[in-house]
Motif scaffolding. Structure first.
Motif, mmCIF file in Angstrom:
data_model
loop_
_atom_site.group_PDB
_atom_site.id
_atom_site.type_symbol
_atom_site.label_atom_id
_atom_site.label_comp_id
_atom_site.label_asym_id
_atom_site.label_seq_id
_atom_site.Cartn_x
_atom_site.Cartn_y
_atom_site.Cartn_z
ATOM 1 N N SER A 189 -26.203 -24.563 -9.012
ATOM 2 C CA SER A 189 -25.995 -23.206 -8.482
ATOM 3 C C SER A 189 -26.487 -23.093 -7.048
ATOM 4 O O SER A 189 -25.883 -22.379 -6.237
ATOM 5 C CB SER A 189 -26.700 -22.181 -9.363
ATOM 6 O OG SER A 189 -26.100 -22.130 -10.630
ATOM 7 N N SER A 194 -17.668 -11.550 -5.688
ATOM 8 C CA SER A 194 -18.798 -11.005 -6.434
ATOM 9 C C SER A 194 -18.303 -10.001 -7.461
ATOM 10 O O SER A 194 -17.334 -9.278 -7.220
ATOM 11 C CB SER A 194 -19.782 -10.314 -5.493
ATOM 12 O OG SER A 194 -20.326 -11.245 -4.597
ATOM 13 N N THR A 221 -32.113 -16.243 -16.030
ATOM 14 C CA THR A 221 -31.113 -15.608 -15.175
ATOM 15 C C THR A 221 -31.651 -15.420 -13.761
ATOM 16 O O THR A 221 -30.922 -15.574 -12.784
ATOM 17 C CB THR A 221 -30.699 -14.250 -15.767
ATOM 18 O OG1 THR A 221 -30.258 -14.462 -17.102
ATOM 19 C CG2 THR A 221 -29.578 -13.620 -14.974
ATOM 20 N N THR A 268 -26.867 -15.424 -9.878
ATOM 21 C CA THR A 268 -26.818 -14.418 -10.939
ATOM 22 C C THR A 268 -28.045 -13.520 -10.834
ATOM 23 O O THR A 268 -29.134 -13.982 -10.508
ATOM 24 C CB THR A 268 -26.798 -15.056 -12.344
ATOM 25 O OG1 THR A 268 -27.947 -15.889 -12.495
ATOM 26 C CG2 THR A 268 -25.540 -15.857 -12.571
ATOM 27 N N TRP A 308 -29.922 -10.351 -13.083
ATOM 28 C CA TRP A 308 -30.000 -9.495 -14.277
ATOM 29 C C TRP A 308 -30.034 -8.069 -13.773
ATOM 30 O O TRP A 308 -30.982 -7.641 -13.127
ATOM 31 C CB TRP A 308 -31.274 -9.841 -15.024
ATOM 32 C CG TRP A 308 -31.575 -9.066 -16.261
ATOM 33 C CD1 TRP A 308 -31.879 -7.747 -16.341
ATOM 34 C CD2 TRP A 308 -31.641 -9.571 -17.589
ATOM 35 N NE1 TRP A 308 -32.135 -7.400 -17.633
ATOM 36 C CE2 TRP A 308 -31.997 -8.494 -18.427
ATOM 37 C CE3 TRP A 308 -31.452 -10.823 -18.160
ATOM 38 C CZ2 TRP A 308 -32.159 -8.637 -19.801
ATOM 39 C CZ3 TRP A 308 -31.621 -10.962 -19.506
ATOM 40 C CH2 TRP A 308 -31.959 -9.882 -20.323
ATOM 41 N N LEU A 334 -24.724 -8.345 -15.698
ATOM 42 C CA LEU A 334 -25.133 -9.343 -14.698
ATOM 43 C C LEU A 334 -24.295 -9.172 -13.439
ATOM 44 O O LEU A 334 -23.113 -8.831 -13.517
ATOM 45 C CB LEU A 334 -24.882 -10.763 -15.216
ATOM 46 C CG LEU A 334 -25.753 -11.310 -16.310
ATOM 47 C CD1 LEU A 334 -25.272 -12.698 -16.697
ATOM 48 C CD2 LEU A 334 -27.188 -11.370 -15.875
ATOM 49 N N HIS A 335 -24.916 -9.430 -12.308
ATOM 50 C CA HIS A 335 -24.153 -9.524 -11.063
ATOM 51 C C HIS A 335 -24.023 -11.002 -10.742
ATOM 52 O O HIS A 335 -24.998 -11.734 -10.707
ATOM 53 C CB HIS A 335 -24.861 -8.798 -9.920
ATOM 54 C CG HIS A 335 -24.055 -8.832 -8.658
ATOM 55 N ND1 HIS A 335 -24.201 -9.824 -7.719
ATOM 56 C CD2 HIS A 335 -23.073 -8.019 -8.209
ATOM 57 C CE1 HIS A 335 -23.351 -9.614 -6.730
ATOM 58 N NE2 HIS A 335 -22.655 -8.530 -7.011
ATOM 59 N N VAL A 336 -22.780 -11.422 -10.516
ATOM 60 C CA VAL A 336 -22.500 -12.826 -10.234
ATOM 61 C C VAL A 336 -21.999 -12.934 -8.794
ATOM 62 O O VAL A 336 -21.118 -12.185 -8.378
ATOM 63 C CB VAL A 336 -21.447 -13.386 -11.222
ATOM 64 C CG1 VAL A 336 -21.174 -14.850 -10.952
ATOM 65 C CG2 VAL A 336 -21.917 -13.179 -12.654
ATOM 66 N N LEU A 373 -17.434 -15.330 -8.728
ATOM 67 C CA LEU A 373 -16.899 -15.416 -10.084
ATOM 68 C C LEU A 373 -15.428 -15.818 -10.046
ATOM 69 O O LEU A 373 -14.599 -15.123 -9.463
ATOM 70 C CB LEU A 373 -17.058 -14.060 -10.776
ATOM 71 C CG LEU A 373 -16.623 -13.975 -12.232
ATOM 72 C CD1 LEU A 373 -17.526 -14.847 -13.101
ATOM 73 C CD2 LEU A 373 -16.678 -12.534 -12.699
ATOM 74 N N PHE A 393 -17.050 -17.612 -17.666
ATOM 75 C CA PHE A 393 -18.447 -17.401 -17.321
ATOM 76 C C PHE A 393 -19.226 -16.881 -18.535
ATOM 77 O O PHE A 393 -20.322 -17.362 -18.822
ATOM 78 C CB PHE A 393 -18.580 -16.409 -16.152
ATOM 79 C CG PHE A 393 -20.002 -16.071 -15.844
ATOM 80 C CD1 PHE A 393 -20.775 -16.903 -15.057
ATOM 81 C CD2 PHE A 393 -20.598 -14.929 -16.379
ATOM 82 C CE1 PHE A 393 -22.112 -16.602 -14.799
ATOM 83 C CE2 PHE A 393 -21.914 -14.617 -16.127
ATOM 84 C CZ PHE A 393 -22.677 -15.459 -15.328
ATOM 85 N N PHE A 417 -22.299 -18.734 -20.345
ATOM 86 C CA PHE A 417 -23.607 -18.080 -20.407
ATOM 87 C C PHE A 417 -24.112 -18.025 -21.850
ATOM 88 O O PHE A 417 -25.271 -18.328 -22.122
ATOM 89 C CB PHE A 417 -23.497 -16.667 -19.819
ATOM 90 C CG PHE A 417 -24.806 -15.966 -19.668
ATOM 91 C CD1 PHE A 417 -25.596 -16.176 -18.555
ATOM 92 C CD2 PHE A 417 -25.261 -15.091 -20.652
ATOM 93 C CE1 PHE A 417 -26.809 -15.521 -18.414
ATOM 94 C CE2 PHE A 417 -26.470 -14.441 -20.520
ATOM 95 C CZ PHE A 417 -27.249 -14.660 -19.394
#
Length: 162
Positions: free
Chosen positions: A74, A92, A114, A120, A122, A134-136, A139, A145, A149
């Motif tokens: 990551s 995003s 996380t 990522t 939380w 979650l904010h990724v 993506l 995803f 996860f």
């Protein structure tokens, strides 16, 4: 004795910290340190975590290894995404992950994982603990995803804590 001092080391630490912060061994400070040492752990008993019974220690080692690999991967993906901001902006997104994990200690471990994995964040946990927001950072495929996860992090934590 356990009822009066549920956490003797915490009591001692609170008392010593009080004396250290005040830089005084006066009778008043000694009395306040003793009161703080006794009362603070008693008042915070409800905040103490529940005892944990860990199952499957091998799963813990595999999960730690997987988290380590994901952290490295990551980091590289986020760094590459930042370097290529001009060519292709990141996609995003907020992702709602349905959760089966209900154990408070397992959820705490999931939040730590996380937080450690770059890309990522939380964002929110539903009151009934059924959905995690979650904010990724970048993506590609939301369904993939979520599957990743759940199988990589949630399932092993369920084996460990539930």
């Amino acid at each position: 004795m356990k009822r009066l001092l549920p956490a003797p080391l915490l009591s001692l630490a609170c008392a010593l910290l009080w004396l250290l912060l005040n830089l005084s061994l006066s009778p008043g400070n000694l009395l306040l340190a003793a009161l703080l040492g006794v009362l603070a752990p008693l008042l915070m008993t409800s905040l103490r975590p529940l005892p944990v019974r860990i199952r499957k220690p091998g799963t813990i080692l595999r999960l730690l290894g997987r988290v380590g690999i994901d952290v490295l991967a990551s980091n590289l993906q986020v760094a590459w995404g930042v370097l290529n901001l001009g060519r292709r902006p990141p996609r995003s997104a907020f992702v709602k992950v349905p959760l089966e994990l209900r154990d408070a200690n397992g959820l705490a471990a999931l939040s730590a994982i996380t937080t450690v994995v770059p890309g990522t964040v939380w964002s929110e946990l539903a009151l009934d603990r059924s959905i995690l927001l979650l904010h990724v950072f970048d993506l590609d495929d939301e369904a993939r995803f979520i599957t990743h996860f759940k199988t990589t992090y949630e399932r092993p934590l369920m084996e460990i804590f539930e």
